[in-house]
Enzyme design. Structure first.
Site, PDB file in Angstrom:
ATOM      1  N   ASN A  23       5.516  -9.523   4.231  1.00  0.00           N
ATOM      2  CA  ASN A  23       4.267  -9.746   4.978  1.00  0.00           C
ATOM      3  C   ASN A  23       3.966 -11.236   5.109  1.00  0.00           C
ATOM      4  O   ASN A  23       3.533 -11.699   6.162  1.00  0.00           O
ATOM      5  CB  ASN A  23       3.092  -9.042   4.286  1.00  0.00           C
ATOM      6  CG  ASN A  23       3.013  -7.581   4.650  1.00  0.00           C
ATOM      7  OD1 ASN A  23       2.635  -7.238   5.758  1.00  0.00           O
ATOM      8  ND2 ASN A  23       3.417  -6.718   3.725  1.00  0.00           N
ATOM      9  N   MET A  40       0.497  -7.934  -7.152  1.00  0.00           N
ATOM     10  CA  MET A  40       0.420  -6.684  -7.914  1.00  0.00           C
ATOM     11  C   MET A  40      -0.393  -6.805  -9.206  1.00  0.00           C
ATOM     12  O   MET A  40      -0.012  -6.229 -10.230  1.00  0.00           O
ATOM     13  CB  MET A  40       1.838  -6.178  -8.230  1.00  0.00           C
ATOM     14  CG  MET A  40       2.686  -5.923  -7.007  1.00  0.00           C
ATOM     15  SD  MET A  40       1.981  -4.689  -5.904  1.00  0.00           S
ATOM     16  CE  MET A  40       2.361  -3.216  -6.825  1.00  0.00           C
ATOM     17  N   ILE A  91      -4.412  -6.455 -10.737  1.00  0.00           N
ATOM     18  CA  ILE A  91      -5.774  -6.041 -10.413  1.00  0.00           C
ATOM     19  C   ILE A  91      -6.701  -7.205 -10.735  1.00  0.00           C
ATOM     20  O   ILE A  91      -6.618  -7.792 -11.815  1.00  0.00           O
ATOM     21  CB  ILE A  91      -6.147  -4.774 -11.201  1.00  0.00           C
ATOM     22  CG1 ILE A  91      -5.280  -3.615 -10.697  1.00  0.00           C
ATOM     23  CG2 ILE A  91      -7.636  -4.456 -11.046  1.00  0.00           C
ATOM     24  CD1 ILE A  91      -5.459  -2.314 -11.434  1.00  0.00           C
ATOM     25  N   LEU A  92      -7.565  -7.543  -9.791  1.00  0.00           N
ATOM     26  CA  LEU A  92      -8.453  -8.696  -9.975  1.00  0.00           C
ATOM     27  C   LEU A  92      -9.828  -8.219 -10.446  1.00  0.00           C
ATOM     28  O   LEU A  92     -10.354  -7.220  -9.955  1.00  0.00           O
ATOM     29  CB  LEU A  92      -8.561  -9.462  -8.658  1.00  0.00           C
ATOM     30  CG  LEU A  92      -7.235 -10.083  -8.193  1.00  0.00           C
ATOM     31  CD1 LEU A  92      -7.315 -10.523  -6.737  1.00  0.00           C
ATOM     32  CD2 LEU A  92      -6.833 -11.252  -9.099  1.00  0.00           C
ATOM     33  N   ASN A 151      -6.795  -7.703   1.743  1.00  0.00           N
ATOM     34  CA  ASN A 151      -5.580  -7.104   1.188  1.00  0.00           C
ATOM     35  C   ASN A 151      -4.963  -6.177   2.226  1.00  0.00           C
ATOM     36  O   ASN A 151      -5.656  -5.647   3.092  1.00  0.00           O
ATOM     37  CB  ASN A 151      -5.945  -6.292  -0.068  1.00  0.00           C
ATOM     38  CG  ASN A 151      -4.734  -5.676  -0.733  1.00  0.00           C
ATOM     39  OD1 ASN A 151      -3.680  -6.311  -0.850  1.00  0.00           O
ATOM     40  ND2 ASN A 151      -4.852  -4.424  -1.166  1.00  0.00           N
ATOM     41  N   HIS A 203      -2.684  -2.624   2.297  1.00  0.00           N
ATOM     42  CA  HIS A 203      -2.313  -1.522   1.405  1.00  0.00           C
ATOM     43  C   HIS A 203      -1.481  -0.516   2.200  1.00  0.00           C
ATOM     44  O   HIS A 203      -1.828  -0.178   3.336  1.00  0.00           O
ATOM     45  CB  HIS A 203      -3.591  -0.857   0.866  1.00  0.00           C
ATOM     46  CG  HIS A 203      -3.303   0.273  -0.053  1.00  0.00           C
ATOM     47  ND1 HIS A 203      -2.931   0.091  -1.370  1.00  0.00           N
ATOM     48  CD2 HIS A 203      -3.295   1.618   0.151  1.00  0.00           C
ATOM     49  CE1 HIS A 203      -2.724   1.265  -1.931  1.00  0.00           C
ATOM     50  NE2 HIS A 203      -2.941   2.212  -1.025  1.00  0.00           N
TER      51      HIS A 203
HETATM   52  C1  GRF Z   1       3.374  -3.964   1.009  1.00  0.00           C
HETATM   53  O1  GRF Z   1       3.746  -2.619   1.173  1.00  0.00           O
HETATM   54  C2  GRF Z   1       1.877  -4.081   0.902  1.00  0.00           C
HETATM   55  O2  GRF Z   1       1.192  -3.102   1.630  1.00  0.00           O
HETATM   56  C3  GRF Z   1       1.636  -3.863  -0.570  1.00  0.00           C
HETATM   57  O3  GRF Z   1       2.720  -4.484  -1.214  1.00  0.00           O
HETATM   58  C4  GRF Z   1       3.842  -4.524  -0.326  1.00  0.00           C
HETATM   59  C5  GRF Z   1       4.237  -5.963  -0.216  1.00  0.00           C
HETATM   60  O4  GRF Z   1       5.441  -6.124   0.464  1.00  0.00           O
HETATM   61  N1  GRF Z   1       0.345  -4.374  -0.964  1.00  0.00           N
HETATM   62  P1  GRF Z   1       5.970  -7.586   0.801  1.00  0.00           P
HETATM   63  O5  GRF Z   1       6.035  -8.344  -0.537  1.00  0.00           O
HETATM   64  O6  GRF Z   1       5.018  -8.217   1.763  1.00  0.00           O
HETATM   65  O7  GRF Z   1       7.343  -7.381   1.377  1.00  0.00           O
END
Ligand code: GRF
Length: 220
Positions: free
Chosen positions: A14, A90, A92-93, A107, A109
């Site tokens: 992402n 990954m 939790i805040l 975020n 998800h």
């Molecule tokens: C994605 O599926 C996002 O929705 C989740 O963690 C994953 C991150 O993937 N929160 P990347 O590190 O961006 O490849």
């Protein structure tokens, strides 16, 4: 130009979609820094390829969650971002952390929230025999994956989908959805205020926007 900090913890696909959109002048933002809570992850290399400053704040090197968050808060304040973009971060805040940056943390998800908060969303969507699955961009509030929804993108589940095929199909949606939402923010069309979301100064639908991305482009 408005500034973002991207918080990662893994592959950073992402992040790369966002950096690519910036590079192609499709997204008028500066990515001031990428912070990872894990060392040596692919996302850090991706950031370096785009000449974005990186910082590792390894959560395992802190005995106390509060100290980890304090280090994170300091690192974020150093670059005064307009928004903090969580992309595979990954950890939790705490509500204390979130209160430092009101209306600034978003975020992505991998599910159509409010369905399937938390982990293993693709497996759970298959088990629940959902017809649709997808991704959600939302404002971060202290309750996990429960903040106001900004936008979602969905796909139709196939009979033969596995958690792996869904992961890659949903990621393809994410890579379009996140830059799109950030673009609205950058252009001032989307405003985050007092825990609510306005689009061109009007409140958005309760479930956020459902963005129909061209399904032909989503590999299946
Ligand atoms: C994605 O599926 C996002 O929705 C989740 O963690 C994953 C991150 O993937 N929160 P990347 O590190 O961006 O490849």
């Amino acid at each position: 130009m408005k500034r973002i900090v991207v918080l990662i913890g893994g592959s950073g696909s992402n992040l790369e979609a966002i950096l690519q959109a910036i590079q192609k002048n499709h997204l008028p933002l500066t990515c001031a820094k990428v912070i990872s809570h894990k060392p040596d992850v692919l996302g850090l290399k991706r950031a370096q390829r785009y000449q974005v400053p990186t910082q590792v704040i390894d959560h395992l090197s802190f005995a106390i969650q509060d100290d980890f968050e304090q280090a994170l808060i300091k690192a974020i304040h150093e670059v005064s971002p307009d928004w903090i973009v969580l992309a595979g971060f990954m950890r939790i805040l705490s509500s204390h952390f979130i209160a430092q940056f009101p209306d600034k943390i978003i975020n992505i998800h991998p599910s159509l929230l409010p369905k399937f908060r938390g982990l293993n969303t693709h497996k759970r969507a298959i088990e629940a025999q959902e017809n649709f699955h997808g991704a959600t961009v939302h404002l971060v509030t202290p309750e996990l994956d429960a903040g106001p929804i900004i936008a979602q993108a969905r796909l139709t589940m196939n009979q033969d989908d596995t958690p792996q095929t869904l992961q890659s199909r949903v990621l393809s949606l994410e890579h379009k959805l996140y830059p799109l939402v950030l673009n609205w923010l950058a252009l001032g069309r989307l405003t985050l205020k007092d825990n609510s979301i306005l689009f061109e100064e009007k409140p958005i639908p309760k479930q956020g926007f459902m963005i129909e991305l061209n399904s032909q482009e989503i590999a299946s």
